[in-house]
Write an enzyme that holds these catalytic residues in place. Structure first.
Site, PDB file in Angstrom:
ATOM      1  N   LYS A  22       0.828  -1.217   0.000  1.00 57.86           N
ATOM      2  CA  LYS A  22       0.000   0.000   0.000  1.00 57.86           C
ATOM      3  C   LYS A  22       0.857   1.259   0.000  1.00 57.86           C
ATOM      4  O   LYS A  22       0.620   2.200  -0.759  1.00 57.86           O
ATOM      5  CB  LYS A  22      -0.928   0.003   1.225  1.00 57.86           C
ATOM      6  N   ASN A  23       1.850   1.307   0.873  1.00 57.85           N
ATOM      7  CA  ASN A  23       2.592   2.564   1.014  1.00 57.85           C
ATOM      8  C   ASN A  23       3.513   2.833  -0.172  1.00 57.85           C
ATOM      9  O   ASN A  23       3.810   3.991  -0.472  1.00 57.85           O
ATOM     10  CB  ASN A  23       3.346   2.597   2.351  1.00 57.85           C
ATOM     11  N   CYS A 117      -3.935   8.109   9.652  1.00 60.61           N
ATOM     12  CA  CYS A 117      -4.253   7.557  10.968  1.00 60.61           C
ATOM     13  C   CYS A 117      -3.792   8.510  12.062  1.00 60.61           C
ATOM     14  O   CYS A 117      -2.724   9.118  11.963  1.00 60.61           O
ATOM     15  CB  CYS A 117      -3.579   6.201  11.139  1.00 60.61           C
ATOM     16  N   ARG A 122       2.495  13.965  13.451  1.00 61.99           N
ATOM     17  CA  ARG A 122       2.738  13.816  12.022  1.00 61.99           C
ATOM     18  C   ARG A 122       2.956  15.153  11.289  1.00 61.99           C
ATOM     19  O   ARG A 122       2.229  15.490  10.346  1.00 61.99           O
ATOM     20  CB  ARG A 122       1.623  12.970  11.369  1.00 61.99           C
ATOM     21  N   ASP A 306       4.846   0.114  12.052  1.00 63.67           N
ATOM     22  CA  ASP A 306       3.576  -0.409  11.531  1.00 63.67           C
ATOM     23  C   ASP A 306       3.316  -1.852  11.976  1.00 63.67           C
ATOM     24  O   ASP A 306       2.260  -2.409  11.668  1.00 63.67           O
ATOM     25  CB  ASP A 306       3.534  -0.331   9.994  1.00 63.67           C
ATOM     26  N   ARG A 398      -8.563   0.494   4.924  1.00 60.78           N
ATOM     27  CA  ARG A 398      -7.674   1.464   4.262  1.00 60.78           C
ATOM     28  C   ARG A 398      -6.438   0.777   3.710  1.00 60.78           C
ATOM     29  O   ARG A 398      -5.838   1.260   2.751  1.00 60.78           O
ATOM     30  CB  ARG A 398      -7.172   2.496   5.279  1.00 60.78           C
TER      31      ARG A 398
HETATM   32  C1  EPZ Z   1       4.798   6.533   6.473  1.00 63.63           C
HETATM   33  O1  EPZ Z   1       4.216   7.650   7.145  1.00 63.63           O
HETATM   34  C2  EPZ Z   1       3.719   5.515   6.335  1.00 63.63           C
HETATM   35  N1  EPZ Z   1       2.610   6.096   5.598  1.00 63.63           N
HETATM   36  C3  EPZ Z   1       3.261   5.065   7.719  1.00 63.63           C
HETATM   37  O2  EPZ Z   1       2.362   3.997   7.527  1.00 63.63           O
HETATM   38  C4  EPZ Z   1       4.451   4.554   8.521  1.00 63.63           C
HETATM   39  O3  EPZ Z   1       4.027   4.302   9.844  1.00 63.63           O
HETATM   40  C5  EPZ Z   1       5.552   5.596   8.540  1.00 63.63           C
HETATM   41  O4  EPZ Z   1       5.902   6.002   7.190  1.00 63.63           O
HETATM   42  C6  EPZ Z   1       6.833   5.101   9.219  1.00 63.63           C
HETATM   43  O5  EPZ Z   1       7.318   3.968   8.556  1.00 63.63           O
HETATM   44  C7  EPZ Z   1       2.642   6.140   4.269  1.00 63.63           C
HETATM   45  O6  EPZ Z   1       3.564   5.670   3.636  1.00 63.63           O
HETATM   46  C8  EPZ Z   1       1.480   6.752   3.589  1.00 63.63           C
HETATM   47  P1  EPZ Z   1       7.438   9.409   8.432  1.00 63.63           P
HETATM   48  P2  EPZ Z   1       4.952   9.031   7.153  1.00 63.63           P
HETATM   49  O7  EPZ Z   1       7.479  10.711   7.735  1.00 63.63           O
HETATM   50  O8  EPZ Z   1       5.689   9.198   5.874  1.00 63.63           O
HETATM   51  C9  EPZ Z   1       8.485  12.519  11.933  1.00 63.63           C
HETATM   52  C10 EPZ Z   1       0.459   2.707   7.922  1.00 63.63           C
HETATM   53  O9  EPZ Z   1      -0.070   2.161   8.914  1.00 63.63           O
HETATM   54  N2  EPZ Z   1       8.375  13.567  10.892  1.00 63.63           N
HETATM   55  O10 EPZ Z   1       8.434   8.379   8.086  1.00 63.63           O
HETATM   56  O11 EPZ Z   1       3.941  10.055   7.525  1.00 63.63           O
HETATM   57  C11 EPZ Z   1       7.144  11.861  12.228  1.00 63.63           C
HETATM   58  O12 EPZ Z   1       6.393  12.613  13.148  1.00 63.63           O
HETATM   59  C12 EPZ Z   1       1.021   4.093   8.029  1.00 63.63           C
HETATM   60  O13 EPZ Z   1       0.513   2.185   6.796  1.00 63.63           O
HETATM   61  C13 EPZ Z   1       8.706  14.876  11.191  1.00 63.63           C
HETATM   62  O14 EPZ Z   1       9.064  15.192  12.328  1.00 63.63           O
HETATM   63  O15 EPZ Z   1       5.980   8.805   8.336  1.00 63.63           O
HETATM   64  C14 EPZ Z   1       7.590  10.530  12.758  1.00 63.63           C
HETATM   65  O16 EPZ Z   1       7.966  10.649  14.104  1.00 63.63           O
HETATM   66  C15 EPZ Z   1       0.794   4.723   9.361  1.00 63.63           C
HETATM   67  N3  EPZ Z   1       8.612  15.815  10.200  1.00 63.63           N
HETATM   68  C16 EPZ Z   1       8.847  10.213  11.937  1.00 63.63           C
HETATM   69  O17 EPZ Z   1       9.279  11.466  11.415  1.00 63.63           O
HETATM   70  C17 EPZ Z   1       8.247  15.502   8.927  1.00 63.63           C
HETATM   71  O18 EPZ Z   1       8.196  16.399   8.089  1.00 63.63           O
HETATM   72  C18 EPZ Z   1       8.636   9.262  10.785  1.00 63.63           C
HETATM   73  O19 EPZ Z   1       7.524   9.687   9.995  1.00 63.63           O
HETATM   74  C19 EPZ Z   1       7.924  14.162   8.632  1.00 63.63           C
HETATM   75  C20 EPZ Z   1       7.999  13.201   9.626  1.00 63.63           C
END
Ligand code: EPZ
Length: 436
Positions: A22-23, A117, A122, A306, A398
């Protein structure tokens, strides 16, 4: 309102095939609009987040054909200059990939702020930092849209403050048609980042280093069409592996890349499960009660956030005390209140869950708080004694294609119903299957 009814206590057994990731698909489907020619994408999972993103692409003039359940053909030649916003788009996280795709292609994007979610704050500051480094002006404008525009995008050296999957992917998309070279340091290494880079390279992009923490991009003029198949879903595979272990079952999970599952396999082996890998499948056999362990979620190749709810549910049935530390998202333990209703013994302190394993869960009426936690609670219900009802299953849909159907093919007693009559009929069906 639809919900799942589950009769627990039967080990899962048999073979289950995993869908496309999915991602990875969210990133790749968004990136497909960057070419002015047809792009064929295969192995796209049939889940609601993808349908929402595809709907948004059609809304802004993308031509979308859907010749088979898992295949889309997308042509971005006639994309209109208008904001991306509708109710479905505001609910998904992956819509933010349209910012990178539109900015990279047209030097202009306006997209509703992403949903997704509710597992933590985020923020998208790292995405914005990357777009700005490439020369874009980025602002949030009413009614809650991110607007990014640039007269010209110029390659840059970007150091990410946190490892972010979304920001890495978005910056890659914004940089592939920038003037000159871009270097992204402290990049995310997740399999879907590599898949997105492979996809874009198959369209003519020049991206090197995906899968390491330094990604180098040489800007090119334009992308061409391609035909690409998405990698299998690491998290769906992991969910079935851990559900098999929860129910003390014997399940072979096919259409997987075992390398992507290594840390999941290692934890299962550590707590006493037998895991056998072959080229594109893994078999999980759990014949007895498993042991406790400690886990900390980390960016790839660490243990994925995840899969945190799924391993916690499993450790909740294991012998002894386990400690699970969530280091990526601050609000990912909401399911523990639901697990407590099933007899789980979990105490949450800050970003740590202290889990005292119980012999059995008991069926209960529970609510899915988000996608992965919802799937983990279904695994708990399958392992539990008695009947469970699971509400808010739209979260699960989803990201999991045919979840109840796949579980039923492994012998699970699970049905999707929408009222008490249907629930009674489903339970009668379960009991007839047992007698038969
Ligand atoms: C992706 O979310 C996935 N979603 C999430 O999957 C997954 O949990 C996550 O990566 C971590 O592997 C999609 O691919 C659509 P991140 P993403 O940016 O990209 C911080 C699922 O269940 N951060 O890697 O939003 C953030 O707060 C979902 O399939 C910042 O601080 O996650 C977190 O602590 C849920 N500033 C960490 O980085 C930013 O600009 C990692 O988030 C971006 C992120």
């Amino acid at each position: 309102m639809e919900y799942y009814v589950v009769k627990g206590g039967s080990p899962l057994s048999g073979e289950v095939e995993i869908a496309g990731a999915k991602n990875a698909a969210l990133a790749i489907v968004a990136a497909a609009i960057m070419a002015d020619e047809p792009v064929t994408i295969e192995n796209v999972p049939d889940v609601s987040d993808i349908r929402a993103l595809v709907g948004a692409i059609s809304d802004i003039g993308g031509e979308v054909a859907h010749p088979e359940r898992h295949t889309y053909v997308i042509n971005g030649a006639n994309i209109k200059d208008e904001p991306v916003d509708n109710e479905a788009v505001r609910k998904i996280r992956g819509s933010y990939y349209l910012i990178g795709a539109l900015l990279g292609k047209y030097r202009k994007a306006e997209v509703a702020l992403p949903g997704g979610c509710n597992i933590g704050l985020r923020p998208i500051d790292q995405h914005i930092k990357g777009f700005r480094a490439l020369g874009a002006n980025v602002s949030v404008v009413p009614p809650g849209h991110v607007r990014a525009e640039a007269s010209c995008l110029v390659g840059s050296h970007i150091y990410m403050d946190v490892v972010s999957v979304g920001a890495t992917i978005n910056i890659i998309m914004a940089a592939i048609m920038a003037k000159g070279n871009t270097i992204i340091e402290n990049a995310a290494k997740e399999p879907h980042v590599v898949d997105l880079a492979n996809f874009l390279n198959s369209m003519g992009a020049k991206i090197r280093g995906a899968g390491t923490d330094v990604i180098r991009i040489r800007g090119i003029e334009k992308l061409h069409g391609t035909n690409y198949s998405i990698i299998p879903d690491q998290i769906e595979a992991g969910t079935f592996m851990y559900a098999a272990a929860c129910t003390r079952g014997d399940v072979t999970i096919t259409n997987v890349i075992p390398k992507h599952l290594e840390c999941l396999t290692a934890k299962l082996t550590e707590i006493g499960c037998e895991v056998t890998e072959s080229d594109d499948s893994v078999r999980v056999v759990a014949t007895r009660r498993l042991e406790h362990t400690n886990v900390k979620t980390l960016p790839y190749p660490g243990f994925p956030t995840d899969m945190q709810p799924q391993i916690s549910v499993l450790l909740g049935l294991s012998r002894g005390t386990s400690i699970v530390t969530e280091s990526i998202f601050e609000n990912r333990f909401k399911y523990t209140d639901e697990l407590a209703k099933m007899g789980g013994n979990v105490r949450v302190e800050g970003n740590t869950a202290i889990i005292d394993g119980v012999e059995n869960y008991t069926g209960a009426k529970i609510t899915a708080p988000d996608l992965r936690a919802g799937a983990a609670l279904v695994a708990a219900a399958l392992a539990a004694r008695g009947y469970s009802e699971i509400y808010d299953i739209h979260y699960i849909e989803r990201g999991y294609e045919d979840f109840p159907e796949k579980l039923r093919s492994l012998g699970a007693f699970i049905a999707k119903v929408s009222n008490k009559d249907e629930e009674r009929r489903a339970i009668n069906g379960f009991n007839m299957r047992i007698v038969g």
